[in-house]
Motif scaffolding. Structure first.
Motif, PDB file in Angstrom:
ATOM      1  N   UNK A 249       0.792  -0.929  -0.107  1.00  0.00           N
ATOM      2  CA  UNK A 249       0.038   0.057  -0.107  1.00  0.00           C
ATOM      3  C   UNK A 249       0.705   1.355  -0.043  1.00  0.00           C
ATOM      4  N   UNK A 250       0.292   2.446   0.014  1.00  0.00           N
ATOM      5  CA  UNK A 250       1.252   3.523   0.148  1.00  0.00           C
ATOM      6  C   UNK A 250       1.227   4.033   1.406  1.00  0.00           C
ATOM      7  N   UNK A 251       2.533   4.293   1.805  1.00  0.00           N
ATOM      8  CA  UNK A 251       2.718   4.496   3.297  1.00  0.00           C
ATOM      9  C   UNK A 251       2.307   6.143   3.552  1.00  0.00           C
ATOM     10  N   UNK A 252       1.282   6.469   4.211  1.00  0.00           N
ATOM     11  CA  UNK A 252       0.748   7.756   4.289  1.00  0.00           C
ATOM     12  C   UNK A 252       0.757   8.545   5.345  1.00  0.00           C
ATOM     13  N   UNK A 266      -7.637  -1.458  -1.006  1.00  0.00           N
ATOM     14  CA  UNK A 266      -9.076  -1.736  -0.732  1.00  0.00           C
ATOM     15  C   UNK A 266      -9.662  -0.538   0.055  1.00  0.00           C
ATOM     16  N   UNK A 267      -8.660   0.437  -0.120  1.00  0.00           N
ATOM     17  CA  UNK A 267      -9.399   1.617   0.959  1.00  0.00           C
ATOM     18  C   UNK A 267      -9.146   1.695   2.526  1.00  0.00           C
ATOM     19  N   UNK A 268      -8.318   0.293   2.803  1.00  0.00           N
ATOM     20  CA  UNK A 268      -8.088   0.418   4.047  1.00  0.00           C
ATOM     21  C   UNK A 268      -6.849   1.031   4.584  1.00  0.00           C
ATOM     22  N   UNK A 269      -6.889   1.582   5.771  1.00  0.00           N
ATOM     23  CA  UNK A 269      -5.966   2.094   6.627  1.00  0.00           C
ATOM     24  C   UNK A 269      -5.366   1.030   7.447  1.00  0.00           C
ATOM     25  N   UNK A 270      -4.185   0.530   7.115  1.00  0.00           N
ATOM     26  CA  UNK A 270      -3.546  -0.582   7.893  1.00  0.00           C
ATOM     27  C   UNK A 270      -2.053  -0.027   8.613  1.00  0.00           C
ATOM     28  N   UNK A 271      -2.197  -0.191   9.927  1.00  0.00           N
ATOM     29  CA  UNK A 271      -0.931   0.091  10.738  1.00  0.00           C
ATOM     30  C   UNK A 271      -0.119  -1.185  10.626  1.00  0.00           C
ATOM     31  N   UNK A 272       1.238  -0.688  10.528  1.00  0.00           N
ATOM     32  CA  UNK A 272       2.135  -1.617  10.651  1.00  0.00           C
ATOM     33  C   UNK A 272       3.148  -1.405  11.744  1.00  0.00           C
ATOM     34  N   UNK A 273       3.143  -1.981  12.650  1.00  0.00           N
ATOM     35  CA  UNK A 273       4.133  -2.039  13.792  1.00  0.00           C
ATOM     36  C   UNK A 273       5.557  -2.707  13.771  1.00  0.00           C
TER      37      UNK A 273
END
Length: 289
Positions: A249-252, A266-273
């Motif tokens: 995805x795009x890092x925002x 898919x239009x989701x905002x996914x956090x990556x820890x």
């Protein structure tokens, strides 16, 4: 630990002279300051492993520097190798204490990244950028390359933060083609004592600001500083996640917990820890000068 040989001629290798521990102590250890002890060893397996193993008896602000590491470690159990005296290889012990909630300690490797990048940009005169979560980048011949990395790990009542920076490596000494050094990036200075003082003073400043804000990255300005210097933001990236999973995805954004936020197709905002980040598309911007 093997102490430096006092009989060694400091200028036996004009390109890579040994560090002067007395001068470093004079410049960095002061009453009321963060740094409480500073030692330089010729050879050690890993500065992080050494401090972690002695953490229960250490005071905050302990600094251990190695001229050479034989078992240097990076994230994800990767090794870090470099010729003796060709870079800065050091670890510090920090104890944020009761004033900073433990859940905010995850900002320490990012804080170290901001401190190292800003300190090196000033001392070496090289534009620096950050790759989330812990890589230091420079540009060589128009290509973004890694010149340093950070590894933080819990130990006793605090955190050991290790920093490795390639300073004078030549092209034929690089461990991998994607690596670089400050010299290859056109640094105006590769004097390791100057660079080390710049990084440790910057780390003291940022750590002090963060602690004064009780570890609040937004209030201390750390979150904004990291985002401003992060080359990962605005790019399409692939995150290699634990359990052999991946996310593209795009890092925002960098959120308040230091996580990288990806916007997926898919239009989701996914956090990556946690994970290994691969930059898939280049963008302009992202740098600390």
């Amino acid at each position: 630990m093997t102490p430096p040989d006092a009989s060694q001629n400091r200028w036996s290798d004009l390109d890579r002279p040994p560090l002067n521990v007395a001068a470093l102590r004079r410049g960095l250890l002061r009453p009321g300051g963060l740094w409480t002890s500073l030692d330089v060893v010729n050879t050690i397996g890993s500065t992080n492993s050494d401090l972690a193993g002695r953490a229960a008896e250490l005071s905050e602000g302990t600094v251990l520097i190695a001229e050479e590491q034989t078992a240097g470690r990076g994230r994800l159990d990767r090794t870090w190798t470099a010729p003796a005296r060709s870079g800065l290889f050091f670890s510090v012990y920090l104890t944020p204490g009761e004033g900073v909630p433990v859940h905010r300690w995850g900002w320490l490797p990012l804080l170290a990244g901001v401190a190292a990048a800003t300190g090196l940009a000033k001392a070496a005169g090289v534009d620096m950028a950050l790759k989330w979560p812990n890589d230091l980048l420079v540009t060589v011949a128009g290509e973004e390359r890694k010149t340093g990395g950070i590894l933080a790990e819990r130990a006793a009542n605090g955190v050991v933060v290790g920093i490795g920076i390639n300073v004078s490596l030549h092209a034929d000494e690089l461990p991998v083609p994607a690596a670089a050094s400050l010299a290859l990036a056109g640094a105006v200075s590769t004097d390791r004592e100057t660079l080390l003082r710049g990084v440790l003073r910057s780390l003291e400043h940022w750590y002090g600001e963060w602690r004064a804000a009780d570890g609040d990255a937004a209030e201390s300005g750390l979150q904004a500083a990291y985002a401003a210097g992060c080359a990962t933001l605005g790019r399409t990236v692939r995150a290699q996640l634990p359990g052999d999973r991946s996310l593209t995805g795009e890092a925002v954004a960098i959120d308040g917990d230091g996580r990288l936020i990806l916007s997926t197709e898919e239009g989701l905002q996914e956090p990556v820890s946690a994970g290994d980040i691969v930059h898939l598309r280049s963008v302009e911007g992202g740098g600390l000068a």
